[in-house]
Scaffold this motif. Sequence first.
Motif, short mmCIF file in Angstrom:
data_model
loop_
_atom_site.label_atom_id
_atom_site.label_comp_id
_atom_site.label_asym_id
_atom_site.label_seq_id
_atom_site.Cartn_x
_atom_site.Cartn_y
_atom_site.Cartn_z
N CYS A 32 -10.22 10.73 -2.48
CA CYS A 32 -10.55 10.33 -1.10
C CYS A 32 -9.28 10.10 -0.29
N PRO A 33 -9.30 10.44 1.00
CA PRO A 33 -8.12 10.23 1.84
C PRO A 33 -7.87 8.75 2.10
N THR A 34 -6.64 8.44 2.49
CA THR A 34 -6.22 7.05 2.69
C THR A 34 -5.86 6.74 4.14
N ALA A 35 -6.12 7.65 5.08
CA ALA A 35 -5.70 7.46 6.47
C ALA A 35 -6.25 6.16 7.04
N PHE A 36 -5.39 5.42 7.74
CA PHE A 36 -5.77 4.15 8.33
C PHE A 36 -6.59 4.37 9.61
N ALA B 217 1.33 8.31 -6.90
CA ALA B 217 1.40 6.85 -6.90
C ALA B 217 2.25 6.35 -8.07
N ILE B 218 2.10 6.96 -9.21
CA ILE B 218 2.91 6.58 -10.38
C ILE B 218 4.38 6.84 -10.09
N GLY C 281 -9.73 1.26 -3.40
CA GLY C 281 -9.12 2.32 -4.20
C GLY C 281 -7.80 2.83 -3.69
N VAL C 282 -7.34 2.36 -2.52
CA VAL C 282 -6.03 2.78 -2.03
C VAL C 282 -4.95 2.27 -2.99
N PRO C 283 -3.95 3.07 -3.33
CA PRO C 283 -2.95 2.66 -4.33
C PRO C 283 -2.10 1.48 -3.84
N GLU D 79 0.86 -1.19 0.00
CA GLU D 79 0.00 0.00 0.00
C GLU D 79 0.89 1.24 0.00
N LEU D 80 0.72 2.08 -0.98
CA LEU D 80 1.54 3.28 -1.08
C LEU D 80 1.06 4.34 -0.08
N GLY D 81 1.98 5.12 0.40
CA GLY D 81 1.67 6.11 1.42
C GLY D 81 1.23 7.44 0.86
N THR D 82 0.41 7.42 -0.17
CA THR D 82 -0.10 8.67 -0.75
C THR D 82 -1.22 9.22 0.12
N GLU D 83 -1.46 10.52 -0.01
CA GLU D 83 -2.52 11.14 0.79
C GLU D 83 -3.91 10.79 0.27
N THR D 84 -4.00 10.51 -1.03
CA THR D 84 -5.30 10.20 -1.63
C THR D 84 -5.23 8.87 -2.39
N LYS D 85 -6.39 8.38 -2.78
CA LYS D 85 -6.49 7.06 -3.41
C LYS D 85 -5.95 7.06 -4.84
N MET D 86 -5.94 5.87 -5.43
CA MET D 86 -5.30 5.69 -6.73
C MET D 86 -6.01 6.46 -7.85
#
Length: 500
Positions: A40-44, A70-71, A169-171, A29-36
Motif C-alpha cells: 500500500c502507498p504511504t503518501a500523506f 525500510a530495512i 502499517g507505515v514503516p 516515519e520512513l519515506g518509503t513508497e510503500t508500507k512496512m
Amino acid sequence: MTAPATELMEFDDVLAAYDPVLGMEVHVELGTETKMFCGCPTAFGAEPNTQVCPVCIGLPGSLPVANAAAIESAIRIGLALNCSIRPSSVFARKNYFYPDQPKNYQISQYDEPIAYDGHLEVVLADGTPWRVEIERAHMEEDTGKSLHIGGTGRIHGASHSLLDYNRAGVPLVEIVTRPIEGAGERAPEVARAYVTALRDLLKSLNVSDVRMDQGSLRCDANVSLMPKGAQEFGTRTETKNVNSLKSVETAVRYEMCRQGAVLAGGGEVVQETRHFQEGDGTTSAGRRKETAEDYRYFPEPDLPPVSPDAAWIEELRGTLPELPWVRRARIQEEWGVSDEVMRDLVNVGAVDLIIATADAGASPEAARSWWVSFLAQQANSRDVELADLPITPAQVARVIALVDEGKLTNKLAQQVVVGVLDGEGEPDEVVAARGLEVVRDDSALQKAVDEALAANPDIVEKIRGGKVQAAGKIVGDVMKATRGQADPARVKELVLAACG
C-alpha cells in the motif's frame, strides 16, 4: 465546569531538591513508497481509508512481507547513530487493544532490535557538547489515526470517533535513548538539542521528511525526578507525541515542575502516559503505562529473521553523507563567520536552509539575511519552526534573484514572500497576481515625481538650495503613490534632475 489548575513547583526549587532523569523515544516515519509489510502507498493526506489492504488491516489469512527499503533505511540510521548492527534481528508481536491498530497487535522488534549501543553527540545553545547514549533503534509499523468528534478532541467527552487506517502499517524506526542523567537545570535544553540534532541527522540521511507537524517525527519524552542523594530513579511519566522542538523543551520543564509539586506535597508520581497541550504548554493524564510484560511480546511467526550480510552493511556505511555538524564546520569556514554567529544560525534552525538557498543560486549573504531576519519574523508570528514555513529554499532564491534583477525592491519582495507563505503560488505567480513588479517606465515615474514636487514647493526650494537630503520626502511620496513599485534610486535621480 473548569478543571482546577495543576500545582507546580518553582523550577529552581525542583533543582534544589531533585535530579531530573530523561529518556527520549523518537518515532521516525520512513519515506518509503510503500508500507512496512504490504504494497500500500504511504503518501500523506490521501482520502481516509483509501490506502489499505488485507495485510495492513489484519484480515485473516493475509501474510506480511518485510519492506527491503525500510530495512536498508533502518540500518543506515543505526550506522549514523554509531550503533552496532545485529547480525540477525527478529520481529515480534506487541499485543494490545487500540482501535487505531486494526490487528490488535503491532509488529515491532523487542529483545533483538536491528541496531543497538550507539550514541549521538549534540551541542547546546552555548556550544557545550553533550553525549546522548542510544540504547536501540528498532523497526516497527505505525498505527492508524483516530479523530474524536465533540468535546475537546480527546476521547474523553467525545460523542463518537472516526478511524483512518491509511497510516496503519507505515514503516517506523523507534530510537530509544538510555537514561540521560546529570543535566540538572539544562535537562529541558538537552532534550530539545537531542531531538534537533537527531532530526538534522535523519534529514541528511534522506530517510524521512522529518515533518513534526505531520507526524513524520514524533517525540515521547520520559521524565522522572530522583531525590538528591538517592540511588534509584523516580517514577517516570511519558509525554506522548510532542510535535515541535520548542514543545519538547516546554514539556520536559513542565513535567519537572509538576512532578516536583506532587512529591513535595507527599504524593506519588503515577507511571502513565501524558498528553501535551500546545495551547498552554501543560500536560494532562492519559493512560496508565504498561510494562513490557503487559504487551505479551512473542516472535512474529509469519516473518523470518532479518540477517543483513556484513558486506552489505559496509556498503551502506559508505553511503552515509557528511554529518550535518561536520558540514556546518566546513561551511562556517567557507563563509568566514564567527563561532557565535554560526551558533545563532544553528539555534534558529537556519543553517541548512541558507545552504540550500545558496545552492539554488542565491549568494550566502543574501540567503542568510532573508532567513534570519524577515523569514524568522514570519516564523515567530506564525508560531512555527523556521524549517516548517511553507516556503522552499528554491523559492527564496527566486525572490532574491528578482531583487538582484531589479524587478523587485526589498519591500516588494517581502510581499511576494508573504504571498508564497499564504499559498498563493510560486514567486513569479505572486508577482503577476498582485501586480508587484517594479515600475520601470520613466514616463510614469516622471508623472508621479512631478505631482509630488507640485504638492511640496517648499521641499523643491530646499533641494534647489543645496539640501539634497530633502529629496527623501519626495522619494517617499512617489513610493507611496506607486505602492512601493518604483525604484527608489531612479526616483531620486528624476527628483534631482527636475530640481536642477
